[in-house]
Design an enzyme around this catalytic site. Structure first.
Site, mmCIF file in Angstrom:
data_model
loop_
_atom_site.group_PDB
_atom_site.id
_atom_site.type_symbol
_atom_site.label_atom_id
_atom_site.label_comp_id
_atom_site.label_asym_id
_atom_site.label_seq_id
_atom_site.Cartn_x
_atom_site.Cartn_y
_atom_site.Cartn_z
ATOM 1 N N ASP A 47 68.499 20.851 32.188
ATOM 2 C CA ASP A 47 67.451 20.602 33.175
ATOM 3 C C ASP A 47 67.802 19.269 33.828
ATOM 4 O O ASP A 47 68.657 18.530 33.338
ATOM 5 C CB ASP A 47 66.087 20.539 32.483
ATOM 6 C CG ASP A 47 64.962 20.226 33.443
ATOM 7 O OD1 ASP A 47 64.937 20.791 34.542
ATOM 8 O OD2 ASP A 47 64.120 19.367 33.090
ATOM 9 N N ASP A 68 65.312 16.727 35.898
ATOM 10 C CA ASP A 68 64.307 15.670 35.785
ATOM 11 C C ASP A 68 63.835 15.524 34.344
ATOM 12 O O ASP A 68 63.410 16.494 33.719
ATOM 13 C CB ASP A 68 63.115 15.968 36.696
ATOM 14 C CG ASP A 68 63.493 15.939 38.157
ATOM 15 O OD1 ASP A 68 63.934 14.884 38.632
ATOM 16 O OD2 ASP A 68 63.385 16.988 38.824
#
Length: 214
Positions: free
Chosen positions: A8, A10
């Site tokens: 991922d 953020d």
């Protein structure tokens, strides 16, 4: 046997939450609605359609996804310029993965423009990853597994051959639903919210070899 790692963005590679949150607050303020930073928390990791749209719905306020996201990203790019840095342990963990001949992907629920801004600002855009998928590439966002299935396919792998590194509750659920193993970071949520993950650490500097050698 593990063959790939899907990150991922953020809260995993970079901490941009404060800037996208501030950008969202400013965007709504320009439209005449005062919102609070905490209004966005429950929509973290779900992509900006949900991140912004969920807050608009909470206040029963009109939301134009195209225009409002574009304005938010323009504000975000100004706020984040020269301020984004990789989170602790990112480069070392990537090097460790490469030393084990693992393929690497980014799977972010954010739109392409935000992914490109973040990777550029953190110096992670120069052929660091073998495949990048963003929220515009899938119809169903996290907690649905679609984005991690697409990322594994982009690496030429089955989801069960991949480790997903996540920081959000919806992301961990998406990873497990896809059939991947999951390393959760407590950069955005406390460990008790991430208990479905196979491993939980503070950030990538605390990740041990066992999560990439199974």
């Amino acid at each position: 046997m593990i063959k790939g790692v899907i990150f991922d963005m953020d809260g995993v590679l970079v901490d941009s939450e404060c800037y996208i949150c501030e950008a969202g607050v400013k965007m709504f303020a320009e439209k005449g609605l005062r919102v609070k930073p905490e209004d966005f928390k429950e929509f973290t990791g779900m992509g900006e359609d949900r991140y912004l749209g969920g807050v608009a719905k909470k206040y029963n306020f009109p939301f134009n996804a195209g225009k409002d996201k574009a304005r938010t990203y323009a504000i975000y790019e100004q706020l984040a310029a020269n301020k984004l840095n990789p989170l602790p342990g990112v480069f070392a963990f990537i090097e460790k993965c490469r030393a084990h001949n693992l393929n690497l992907a980014v799977a972010s629920s954010a739109d392409k423009v935000k992914v490109e801004i973040n990777l550029r600002e953190t110096g992670l855009n120069n052929n660091v990853f073998d495949f990048v998928v963003n929220g515009q590439n899938v119809h169903r966002k996290k907690p649905y597994p679609d984005i991690f299935i697409k990322a594994s396919q982009g690496l030429g792998l089955h989801p069960r051959e991949c480790l997903v590194v996540e920081d959000s509750v919806s992301g961990v659920r998406a990873a497990i639903s896809a059939g991947c193993k999951c390393l959760a970071l407590t950069t955005s949520f406390s460990s008790d919210r991430l208990m479905e993950a196979d491993w939980i650490v503070q950030d990538l500097s605390f990740a041990t070899d066992d999560c990439i050698t199974w």
